[in-house]
Design a protein around this motif. Structure first.
Motif, PDB file in Angstrom:
ATOM      1  N   SER A 345      -8.932  -1.844  -4.787  1.00  9.35           N
ATOM      2  CA  SER A 345      -7.571  -1.886  -4.134  1.00  9.35           C
ATOM      3  C   SER A 345      -7.158  -0.438  -3.791  1.00  9.35           C
ATOM      4  O   SER A 345      -7.780   0.469  -4.238  1.00  9.35           O
ATOM      5  CB  SER A 345      -6.438  -2.568  -5.034  1.00  9.35           C
ATOM      6  OG  SER A 345      -6.294  -1.689  -6.100  1.00  9.35           O
ATOM      7  N   GLU A 346      -6.278  -0.503  -2.817  1.00 10.44           N
ATOM      8  CA  GLU A 346      -5.970   1.003  -2.211  1.00 10.44           C
ATOM      9  C   GLU A 346      -5.159   1.727  -3.377  1.00 10.44           C
ATOM     10  O   GLU A 346      -5.280   2.791  -3.678  1.00 10.44           O
ATOM     11  CB  GLU A 346      -5.159   0.587  -0.878  1.00 10.44           C
ATOM     12  CG  GLU A 346      -6.352   0.339   0.174  1.00 10.44           C
ATOM     13  CD  GLU A 346      -5.647   0.603   1.573  1.00 10.44           C
ATOM     14  OE1 GLU A 346      -4.543   1.098   1.721  1.00 10.44           O
ATOM     15  OE2 GLU A 346      -6.271  -0.198   2.435  1.00 10.44           O
ATOM     16  N   ALA A 349      -7.752   3.143  -5.541  1.00  3.70           N
ATOM     17  CA  ALA A 349      -8.418   4.012  -4.961  1.00  3.70           C
ATOM     18  C   ALA A 349      -7.711   5.430  -4.912  1.00  3.70           C
ATOM     19  O   ALA A 349      -8.314   6.482  -5.087  1.00  3.70           O
ATOM     20  CB  ALA A 349      -8.718   3.638  -3.571  1.00  3.70           C
ATOM     21  N   GLY A 370     -15.237  -0.634  -4.748  1.00  3.26           N
ATOM     22  CA  GLY A 370     -15.613  -1.783  -3.745  1.00  3.26           C
ATOM     23  C   GLY A 370     -16.491  -2.809  -4.359  1.00  3.26           C
ATOM     24  O   GLY A 370     -16.844  -2.618  -5.403  1.00  3.26           O
ATOM     25  N   LYS A 381     -11.060 -10.649  -1.085  1.00  4.75           N
ATOM     26  CA  LYS A 381     -12.046  -9.186  -0.985  1.00  4.75           C
ATOM     27  C   LYS A 381     -13.521  -9.664  -0.900  1.00  4.75           C
ATOM     28  O   LYS A 381     -14.387  -9.739  -1.910  1.00  4.75           O
ATOM     29  CB  LYS A 381     -11.959  -8.559  -2.151  1.00  4.75           C
ATOM     30  CG  LYS A 381     -10.330  -8.355  -2.286  1.00  4.75           C
ATOM     31  CD  LYS A 381     -10.142  -7.586  -3.577  1.00  4.75           C
ATOM     32  CE  LYS A 381      -8.578  -7.092  -3.810  1.00  4.75           C
ATOM     33  NZ  LYS A 381      -8.367  -6.539  -5.180  1.00  4.75           N
ATOM     34  N   THR A 385     -16.545  -5.119   1.001  1.00  7.19           N
ATOM     35  CA  THR A 385     -15.141  -4.567   0.930  1.00  7.19           C
ATOM     36  C   THR A 385     -15.231  -3.171   0.061  1.00  7.19           C
ATOM     37  O   THR A 385     -15.334  -3.407  -1.100  1.00  7.19           O
ATOM     38  CB  THR A 385     -13.812  -5.449   0.344  1.00  7.19           C
ATOM     39  OG1 THR A 385     -13.903  -6.596   0.979  1.00  7.19           O
ATOM     40  CG2 THR A 385     -12.649  -4.825   0.295  1.00  7.19           C
ATOM     41  N   CYS A 387     -12.464   0.400  -0.768  1.00  2.51           N
ATOM     42  CA  CYS A 387     -11.210   1.146  -0.715  1.00  2.51           C
ATOM     43  C   CYS A 387     -11.703   2.405  -0.836  1.00  2.51           C
ATOM     44  O   CYS A 387     -12.291   2.844  -1.766  1.00  2.51           O
ATOM     45  CB  CYS A 387     -10.266   0.519  -1.737  1.00  2.51           C
ATOM     46  SG  CYS A 387      -9.787  -1.294  -1.418  1.00  2.51           S
ATOM     47  N   THR A 399      -4.942   6.457   1.748  1.00  2.00           N
ATOM     48  CA  THR A 399      -5.942   5.242   1.337  1.00  2.00           C
ATOM     49  C   THR A 399      -6.359   4.506   2.723  1.00  2.00           C
ATOM     50  O   THR A 399      -5.738   4.598   3.593  1.00  2.00           O
ATOM     51  CB  THR A 399      -5.196   4.509   0.483  1.00  2.00           C
ATOM     52  OG1 THR A 399      -4.131   3.787   1.109  1.00  2.00           O
ATOM     53  CG2 THR A 399      -4.865   5.077  -0.795  1.00  2.00           C
ATOM     54  N   THR A 401      -8.966   0.768   3.635  1.00  2.00           N
ATOM     55  CA  THR A 401     -10.110  -0.296   3.188  1.00  2.00           C
ATOM     56  C   THR A 401     -10.951  -0.526   4.347  1.00  2.00           C
ATOM     57  O   THR A 401     -10.391  -0.694   5.526  1.00  2.00           O
ATOM     58  CB  THR A 401      -9.104  -1.567   2.878  1.00  2.00           C
ATOM     59  OG1 THR A 401      -8.409  -1.239   1.568  1.00  2.00           O
ATOM     60  CG2 THR A 401     -10.107  -2.598   2.520  1.00  2.00           C
TER      61      THR A 401
END
Length: 430
Positions: A345-346, A349, A370, A381, A385, A387, A399, A401
């Motif tokens: 998730s951002e 991250a 990721g 996700k 994926t 981030c 950030t 993704t």
């Protein structure tokens, strides 16, 4: 005048894929830089009949030069020199000075290693490596295997034969011998008529091959003398590379092509001078230190950063925080945040990048978290994926993704490239 060459890489281990071919691409790159066209690169095993077939094929293409790599050792299966000599219709003769030189090299190695090898096998191996086709020029060894240069022959019974350069297989030995090999008379004569060509590289990120191809079709229709340019494109690690070869008389049309490409794809073009994103990152980080916080890439970003000589001037270190406990324990990512948003998730991250900034005491930090696959994805996700977090001292953290295609290795490699571009883009925006 166009000078054309072919390369034969020998070795059953290369043919079967047990060892990757490092010589063919290296030789081709050096020849192209000299203005020599590469017609073919072939690979064959350690069998004389197969090597002879490759030599005949290349000779029939009307080439000016054939280069072989490998098969020059002292053992019975190292048969390249004997096979090439037979193909060229030349008798093998012992070069006494070369034999003495090789023997001195081997004797020095054995003395330093404290070995006393049996003189019989040693002498036989040295004698074998000192055999040179009659009329050929030997090239001093950079290991124990000398190179051999055989001059071109126009009136051979089986038809014209190009010059043949026989080089050792170990890449270090071949590369060390290269400059000397080009200067010996048979090879210098073979490439003397080559044209002087420029090689220029444009690099893009986020540009598809289809879009670039359409722009090149436009250039072909609109630019006079476009056919003087030899353009090749290659998608590598998420970047699109366009290499153009052309004579100096086509400088103006190449300049027009660069202008056209920049006008069509400006935001995606990050290099028109051949510089790589690694080069640009090193320049952008001048006077600053960077650290990494990686999960799905497992240290690949740090490895890429430190691949470049001199990277100790701007790389402090990194944390591979694969487990959530490490994200929390070493990077101060709150466990509640991971529970609420997920490790990929951002927010996580961002926290990873900011944690690396504090813990490593750096000016810049980049993070990755990721799902590289093949499992672990979901509808929200999916696999691929990733981030990213980009943190700088005294500035808001950025950030992002991205979703990358391909298998696990591809996702990790593409994410690594994306991380470097995120850093360079972030540094340039300030």
């Amino acid at each position: 005048m166009t000078v054309r060459a072919g390369v034969v890489v020998t070795g059953t281990e290369v043919l079967t894929g047990a060892v990757s071919d490092r010589n063919g691409p290296w030789v081709a790159e050096r020849l192209l830089a000299l203005g020599v066209d590469i017609a073919h690169i072939t690979v064959c095993g350690d069998r004389p009949d197969d090597l002879t077939a490759q030599l005949r094929f290349l000779a029939d293409q009307g080439l000016d030069l054939i280069i072989t790599t490998g098969g020059l050792g002292p053992t019975a299966d190292d048969l390249t020199v004997a096979t090439v000599a037979a193909f060229a219709g030349r008798e093998l003769v012992v070069d006494p000075e070369l034999e003495e030189h090789i023997a001195a090299i081997v004797d020095g190695w054995n003395r330093r290693a404290g070995r006393s090898p049996a003189p019989g096998p040693l002498s036989a191996g040295v004698r074998k490596q000192a055999l040179v086709p009659a009329g050929a020029t030997s090239i001093p060894p950079t290991g124990t295997a000398p190179g051999v240069a055989i001059p071109a022959v126009d009136g051979a019974p089986s038809g014209p034969l190009p010059a043949i350069l026989i080089l050792p297989g170990p890449p270090r030995e071949l590369q060390s011998m290269w400059e000397t090999a080009l200067s010996v008379a048979p090879i210098a004569a073979a490439i003397a008529g080559r044209a002087v060509l420029r090689h220029e590289t444009i690099r893009a990120y986020g540009l598809s091959e289809a879009d670039l191809a359409e722009t090149l079709r436009t250039a072909e229709r609109s630019l006079p003398q476009f056919d003087a340019l030899e353009v090749t494109t290659c998608l590598r690690l998420g970047e699109l590379e366009m290499v153009t070869r052309f004579p100096q008389t086509a400088d103006a049309v190449y300049s027009d092509l660069v202008d056209l490409i920049e006008a069509a794809h400006g935001p995606q073009i990050f290099s028109v001078d051949g510089s790589t994103i690694d080069d640009q990152l090193a320049e952008a980080l001048a006077g600053q230190l960077i650290g990494t916080a990686e999960s799905c890439t497992g240290g690949l970003v740090a490895a890429r950063l430190t691949d470049r000589a001199g990277s100790s001037a701007y790389v402090a270190g990194g944390v591979v925080s694969y487990a959530n406990e490490v994200k929390s324990g070493l990077l101060d990512v709150p466990g509640a945040m991971i529970d609420a948003h997920g490790a990929v998730s951002e927010p996580v991250a961002q926290a990873m990048a900011e944690g690396a900034l504090r813990r490593l005491g750096v000016d810049v930090a980049i993070s990755t978290t990721g799902i590289a696959g093949p499992g672990g994805g979901s509808d929200q996700k999916p696999v691929g994926t990733v981030c990213f977090g980009f943190a700088r001292t005294g500035r808001p953290t950025t950030t992002m993704t991205r979703r990358f295609p391909g298998d696990r290795a591809s996702v990790r490699a593409l994410a690594t490239t994306a991380a470097l571009h995120l850093v360079v883009g972030g540094l340039r925006r300030d």
